[in-house]
Write an enzyme that holds these catalytic residues in place. Structure first.
Site, PDB file in Angstrom:
ATOM      1  N   SER A 202      -4.105  -0.569   0.734  1.00 60.48           N
ATOM      2  CA  SER A 202      -2.773  -0.405   1.302  1.00 60.48           C
ATOM      3  C   SER A 202      -2.852   0.536   2.522  1.00 60.48           C
ATOM      4  O   SER A 202      -3.667   0.279   3.400  1.00 60.48           O
ATOM      5  CB  SER A 202      -1.824   0.112   0.222  1.00 60.48           C
ATOM      6  N   ASP A 297       0.841 -10.871   0.158  1.00 59.29           N
ATOM      7  CA  ASP A 297       0.769  -9.497  -0.349  1.00 59.29           C
ATOM      8  C   ASP A 297       2.171  -9.011  -0.758  1.00 59.29           C
ATOM      9  O   ASP A 297       3.097  -9.007   0.061  1.00 59.29           O
ATOM     10  CB  ASP A 297       0.195  -8.612   0.751  1.00 59.29           C
ATOM     11  N   HIS A 364      -0.970  -6.944  -4.906  1.00 62.04           N
ATOM     12  CA  HIS A 364      -1.288  -5.925  -3.909  1.00 62.04           C
ATOM     13  C   HIS A 364      -2.367  -5.024  -4.497  1.00 62.04           C
ATOM     14  O   HIS A 364      -2.306  -4.702  -5.676  1.00 62.04           O
ATOM     15  CB  HIS A 364      -0.008  -5.127  -3.599  1.00 62.04           C
TER      16      HIS A 364
END
Ligand SMILES: *[C@@H]1O[C@H](CO)[C@@H](O)[C@H](O)[C@H]1NC(C)=O
Ligand SMILES: *[C@@H]1O[C@H](CO)[C@@H](O)[C@H](O)[C@H]1NC(C)=O
Length: 426
Positions: A202, A297, A364
């Protein structure tokens, strides 16, 4: 009343819905918990394995003297699990994620969470790519592993001298934190690594693109050094209302932490935030990189494609929580989003020593979830789990440019479903 936080903790943890809720509760006041996330998986785990190892937090020595501190001025931290066996001279680093803060109000809120202060950091569970269990992490289980905590709000890239911002002290020192942690790890054995792997998810995936070449430069010339960014290829695209929401967000982060000077290669006719997108950052990387990113995502669907304010009628509310609830029109938009990702990475696909795994799952941070990284129920492309594909690439067992077919073609997909009980996740 404080503004609602935009960031939700990046790892939507599959097995630890309770932990996820706890992170949120710790991060924000209880009234933000208008929703209670519960996550389920399309195919629940059918086997048991041992519990993840919990690793203590180490605070960086002499951080304050170097001005290498978290947003609130506390020293930054990391968790180190020493390697063993033939992994003793190999190092895998993971840069933690957690979005960014775009203005002082939000950065101030982060000071009261582990994303802005080490006073709130606790021990870390080492799972997925950080696991020391061979059955869960076949290629890297016995390496030295370090999870580097994220507490600067700008992907370890700010370096603002002034501390006083409108009468309050804020430290925007991510670049110094990165350097201080490397300085501390090098004498612990990193300097003599035979193989080294910088990873992150991330916002930590973006950090990995940003710091990959710097990492390479710290290590012996004859060592193998590669990097992997997971769920970090944030796209500079229009959202469902036609705004470039994410670019505006990055413009704010870049102005707040004076990032333009951090990216000198970025052309002056670009907005400051444009230089912060992976597509720009990655252009100059010379170290082999692996792009691990789901085509849909979850974080990006929620924060880049259908962000706060772009959907006043809440038409996307169900779809952004559960891909099976998307209608035909929404699916078309999601396929367009996938296409934007594939277009953006096409220039990197041509690089022979780069790898990629672009699955068509709704998830994710797959390297940080044991079931998604490597398990009998993990998502696969060509019958390979992510851990196998990444290992194949790292050790040159095959060229890995794995691009999945469009949703819903992949029956192995490990999709998350978030349940919205009411209120906003933002
Ligand atoms: C900070 O950003 C948020 C989200 O855009 C916004 O709602 C809030 O008004 C901003 N606060 C300040 C002080 O600019
Ligand atoms: C897929 O891989 C597994 C081992 O991970 C193997 O047992 C199985 O036979 C493979 N399936 C196919 C269709 O190749």
């Amino acid at each position: 009343m404080p503004p609602p936080p935009l960031f939700s903790p990046p790892p939507l943890r599959l097995r630890h819905a309770a932990a996820f809720a706890l992170v949120l509760a710790a991060a924000f006041a209880l009234f933000f918990l208008a929703f209670s996330p519960s996550t389920t998986t399309s195919s629940p785990p059918s086997y048991g394995h041992r519990l993840p190892t919990l690793v203590d937090l180490t605070l960086v020595h002499g951080a304050k003297e170097k001005g290498a501190v978290c947003l609130d001025g506390t020293p930054p931290g990391y968790h180190w699990m020493p390697g063993f066996g033939d992994g003793s001279d190999k190092w895998l680093l993971h840069l933690e994620g957690g979005s960014w803060c775009r203005n002082l109000t939000w950065c101030d809120q982060r000071k009261r969470t582990s994303l802005g202060s080490s006073a709130y950091m606790e021990r870390a569970e080492f799972v997925g790519i950080l696991s020391d269990d061979q059955s869960q992490n076949p290629d890297f289980y016995n390496w030295n592993k370090v999870k580097i905590r994220y507490c600067d709000g700008a992907s370890f890239s700010g370096n603002v001298e002034e501390e006083e911002q409108h009468g309050t002290r804020f430290f925007f020192r991510g670049q110094r934190i990165w350097e201080a942690i490397m300085t501390e790890l090098l004498p612990k054995g990193l300097a003599r690594a035979k193989q080294a792997f910088l990873t992150g998810c991330s916002a930590g995936g973006l950090s990995t693109y940003i710091h990959c070449d710097e990492f390479r430069a710290l290590l012996p010339k004859d060592s193998t050094v590669k990097c992997l960014a997971d769920g970090g290829f944030f796209l500079d695209v229009e959202d469902i209302s036609g705004r470039r929401y994410m670019r505006g967000f990055y413009n704010d982060v870049a102005r707040l932490q004076h990032l333009r000077k951090r990216f000198p290669g970025c052309s002056s006719d670009m907005e400051p935030g444009q230089c912060f997108f992976p597509q720009q950052v990655a252009k100059s990387i010379t170290t082999p990189m692996f792009i691990l990113n789901p085509a849909y995502d979850v974080w990006q669907v929620e924060h880049v494609l259908s962000p706060d304010g772009s959907d006043p009628q809440n038409l996307w509310q169900n779809c952004r929580m559960d891909i099976t609830k998307c209608d035909t029109k929404q699916l078309e938009i999601l396929q367009g989003f996938r296409k934007s990702l594939l277009d953006a990475i096409s220039e990197f696909k041509k690089k022979r020593d780069w790898g990629m795994f672009i699955d068509s799952c709704f998830i994710h941070c797959q390297s940080m979830k044991s079931l998604a990284w490597h398990s009998p129920s993990a998502s696969r492309i060509n019958n390979k789990t992510i851990a196998e594909a990444v290992g194949d690439w790292f050790f040159d067992r095959r060229e890995v440019k794995d691009i999945d077919c469009e949703y819903p073609c992949n029956p192995t997909c490990y999709n998350v479903e978030l349940e919205l009980v009411g209120g906003l996740i933002d």
